[in-house]
Scaffold this motif. Structure first.
Motif, mmCIF file in Angstrom:
data_model
loop_
_atom_site.group_PDB
_atom_site.id
_atom_site.type_symbol
_atom_site.label_atom_id
_atom_site.label_comp_id
_atom_site.label_asym_id
_atom_site.label_seq_id
_atom_site.Cartn_x
_atom_site.Cartn_y
_atom_site.Cartn_z
ATOM 1 N N ASP A 78 51.891 61.672 28.764
ATOM 2 C CA ASP A 78 52.486 60.660 27.896
ATOM 3 C C ASP A 78 53.804 60.211 28.500
ATOM 4 N N THR A 81 56.771 55.424 24.652
ATOM 5 C CA THR A 81 56.443 54.079 24.226
ATOM 6 C C THR A 81 57.285 53.014 24.916
ATOM 7 N N ILE A 82 58.183 53.419 25.812
ATOM 8 C CA ILE A 82 59.012 52.443 26.497
ATOM 9 C C ILE A 82 58.301 51.998 27.759
ATOM 10 N N VAL A 84 56.048 48.402 29.660
ATOM 11 C CA VAL A 84 55.348 47.144 29.430
ATOM 12 C C VAL A 84 54.451 47.289 28.205
ATOM 13 N N GLU A 85 54.612 46.378 27.261
ATOM 14 C CA GLU A 85 53.769 46.400 26.065
ATOM 15 C C GLU A 85 52.480 45.630 26.306
ATOM 16 N N PHE A 86 52.591 44.446 26.892
ATOM 17 C CA PHE A 86 51.432 43.657 27.283
ATOM 18 C C PHE A 86 51.892 42.574 28.236
ATOM 19 N N GLU A 123 44.751 34.952 21.775
ATOM 20 C CA GLU A 123 45.020 36.398 21.800
ATOM 21 C C GLU A 123 43.732 37.186 21.673
ATOM 22 N N CYS A 125 41.982 41.295 23.434
ATOM 23 C CA CYS A 125 42.273 42.601 24.039
ATOM 24 C C CYS A 125 41.413 42.818 25.264
ATOM 25 N N ILE A 130 44.297 46.788 25.214
ATOM 26 C CA ILE A 130 45.627 46.290 25.523
ATOM 27 C C ILE A 130 45.642 44.801 25.183
ATOM 28 N N ARG A 131 46.643 44.401 24.458
ATOM 29 C CA ARG A 131 46.756 43.026 23.999
ATOM 30 C C ARG A 131 46.876 42.066 25.187
ATOM 31 N N ARG A 152 56.786 39.060 18.624
ATOM 32 C CA ARG A 152 57.763 39.985 18.037
ATOM 33 C C ARG A 152 57.137 41.315 17.638
ATOM 34 N N GLY A 153 55.862 41.483 17.875
ATOM 35 C CA GLY A 153 55.256 42.770 17.576
ATOM 36 C C GLY A 153 54.253 42.657 16.543
#
Length: 153
Positions: A78, A81-82, A84-86, A123, A125, A130-131, A152-153
């Motif tokens: 792991d 969570t920090i 690249v988000e997508f 949008e 996945c 992954i978005r 914004r999430g």
């Protein structure tokens, strides 16, 4: 101590920072390398430049490099969570946006489209959920004035 010499005809040093910098590649961890390679090649037109047992380098028609890395689940750790988000993609062709939407829908039937501040977003996945966000037009053709609520999430 003397100041470093400056070029009287050139811009100040601060204005040169980042002038030629652009994002050239991204790395995505995936659960199934073959499935993810098919997805990114099919939806976005990437080609496989290099392929090894657990990693592939894909190159887009514009030259962007996408590294897909698959690690045995027992060896994954792991990283928190920090990070690249997508990735968000952009096109300057409505026809290409619609074609991407159809190809994406072939992998994810829950794809949806919405418009925010004059920008159309598609949008969905990827195979690892992954978005994936694709925008039309690109920031080159319609500079952003506000951050879209979808980002914004």
């Amino acid at each position: 101590m003397a100041s470093p010499p400056t070029d009287p005809g050139g811009p100040p040093p601060q204005s040169k920072r980042g002038g030629g910098v652009q994002v050239a590649s991204a790395v995505i961890r995936v659960s199934n390398l073959s499935r993810s390679v098919r997805f990114y090649c099919d939806v976005f037109g990437f080609r496989v430049a290099l392929r090894e047992n657990d990693v592939a380098l894909l190159v887009s028609p514009s030259g962007f490099q996408l590294y897909l890395n698959s690690i045995d689940p027992s060896r994954r750790h792991d990283r928190g969570t920090i990070g690249v988000e997508f990735l968000m993609w952009a096109t300057d062709s409505r026809d290409e946006l619609e074609a991407i939407e159809q190809r994406l829908r072939g992998h994810d039937p829950a794809v949806f489209t919405h418009v925010d501040n004059g920008v159309t977003f598609v949008e969905g996945c990827d195979p690892d959920r992954i978005r994936v966000v694709v925008a039309y037009p690109s920031p080159d053709h319609l500079p952003r004035r506000v951050v879209a609520s979808a980002l914004r999430g």
